[in-house]
Design an enzyme around this catalytic site. Structure first.
Site: not given
Ligand code: UDP
Length: 328
Positions: A117, A141
């Site tokens: 990501t 995350y």
């Protein structure tokens, strides 16, 4: 020889499976269906309901299906949730990925593609952000994905696994043929929220922050069509199969749209002038994240087909209508 797709019943994974089958691949999907849907798995793929951390199961699947490559999507993806439940994210995204990588090594899998990501960059100092720019995740995350990147690199180096790490920017849209799309309830992503509002599933929506140092004061993001994203995986796999060196690459188009531009596009494409409120900033949002995508383009010959915000929004709207009909 098969390709094992973890999270193949989820949003991005289900698009990947359609693409692989169209390319004549044999596909095994491993998904625990916590956020994925059985109906989202294309006919022609074998769905196994189970966990990536179940090493006995994964080892058996790799051996039985002669798994040549793993494309690993399974994981948790909600940034604010990762802030309130960091240990859950480190378990699901990091610890479980470690178990999967170990099975890949033990089972002699040749290639491993991992969905990472743009959150690994945190608040980039400059845009577009390149793969070698500073890595400073600002959420559990992002950290949980970064840890997996590091484990994969080290394990690949030690054990001769070839890998591709793709850092996704803002994934949106849906299958142009309407076979699958973003189906998670309670989604928080901008285009999904705006489309739900346009179709009356929400009374209104909020713009989080209007005083950012950007041309119109709202955040800029690089929105990439999910089908272009999964095509990048297919192109990367072809590159690795030809003996290409392991690589970490951004997946975005290299241009940004503001929150207001996105909302304007959804209003235009849907023909609905829905209610929008200007609200406070959402904690942790960087002002702008835009990808430098030169590496993936040069390396694998990836050529996006849907680099058009109206098209992305159009496909998202078409899928949302289908989903509403499905649920009624
Ligand atoms: N955003 C917004 N309203 C919403 C959802 C998102 O203004 O209902 C903004 C959010 O603050 C960010 C951008 O849209 O600036 C993209 O957010 P999203 O959650 O889609 O993706 P992120 O970039 O956080 O991964």
């Amino acid at each position: 020889m098969a390709i094992l797709v973890t999270g193949g019943a989820g949003y991005i994974g289900s698009h990947m499976v359609h693409g692989l089958l169209a390319g004549g691949e044999q596909v095994v999907v491993l998904d625990n269906l916590t956020t994925g849907f059985e109906w989202a798995v294309a006919q022609g793929a074998k769905l196994v309901v189970g966990d990536i951390a179940d090493q006995a199961l994964v080892g058996k699947l790799i051996a039985e299906h002669h798994v040549e490559a793993i494309i690993h999507f399974a994981g948790s993806i909600v940034v604010p949730e990762s802030v309130s439940d960091p240990l859950g994210y480190y378990k699901n995204n990091t610890v479980n990925s470690r178990a999967l990588i170990e099975c890949a090594v033990k089972g002699g899998v040749k290639h491993f593609i991992f969905s990472s990501t743009a959150a690994v960059y945190g608040n980039p100092e400059k845009v577009p952000v390149g793969e070698d720019d500073p890595i400073l995740p600002v959420s559990p995350y992002g950290s949980s994905k970064l840890m997996t990147e590091i484990m994969l690199r080290d394990a690949a180096f030690a054990h001769g696994l070839s890998y591709g790490i793709l850092r996704y920017f803002n994934v949106a849209g849906a299958d142009p043929q309407g076979r699958t799309g973003q189906s998670t309830k309670g989604a928080t992503h901008l285009i999904k929220v705006a489309v739900e509002t346009a179709l009356g599933r929400r009374a209104r929506m909020d713009v989080f922050g209007t005083n950012y140092p950007t041309p119109d004061g709202t955040c800029l993001r690089d929105y990439i069509h999910v089908t272009d994203l999964t095509q990048a995986h297919a192109d990367l796999l072809a590159y690795l199969r030809k003996g290409g060196a392991s690589v970490t690459a951004n997946c975005g188009y290299g241009r940004g749209f503001s929150v207001l531009e996105v909302i304007q596009t959804v209003k235009k494409v849907s023909g609905v002038d829905f209610k929008v409120e200007m609200s406070e900033r959402r904690p942790g949002d960087p002002a702008q994240i835009i990808a430098s995508s030169d590496r993936i383009r040069a390396l694998s010959g990836w050529k996006p087909q849907y680099d058009d915000l109206s098209v992305i929004v159009g496909h998202a709207l078409a899928w949302e209508r289908k989903l509403m009909a499905k649920r009624n």
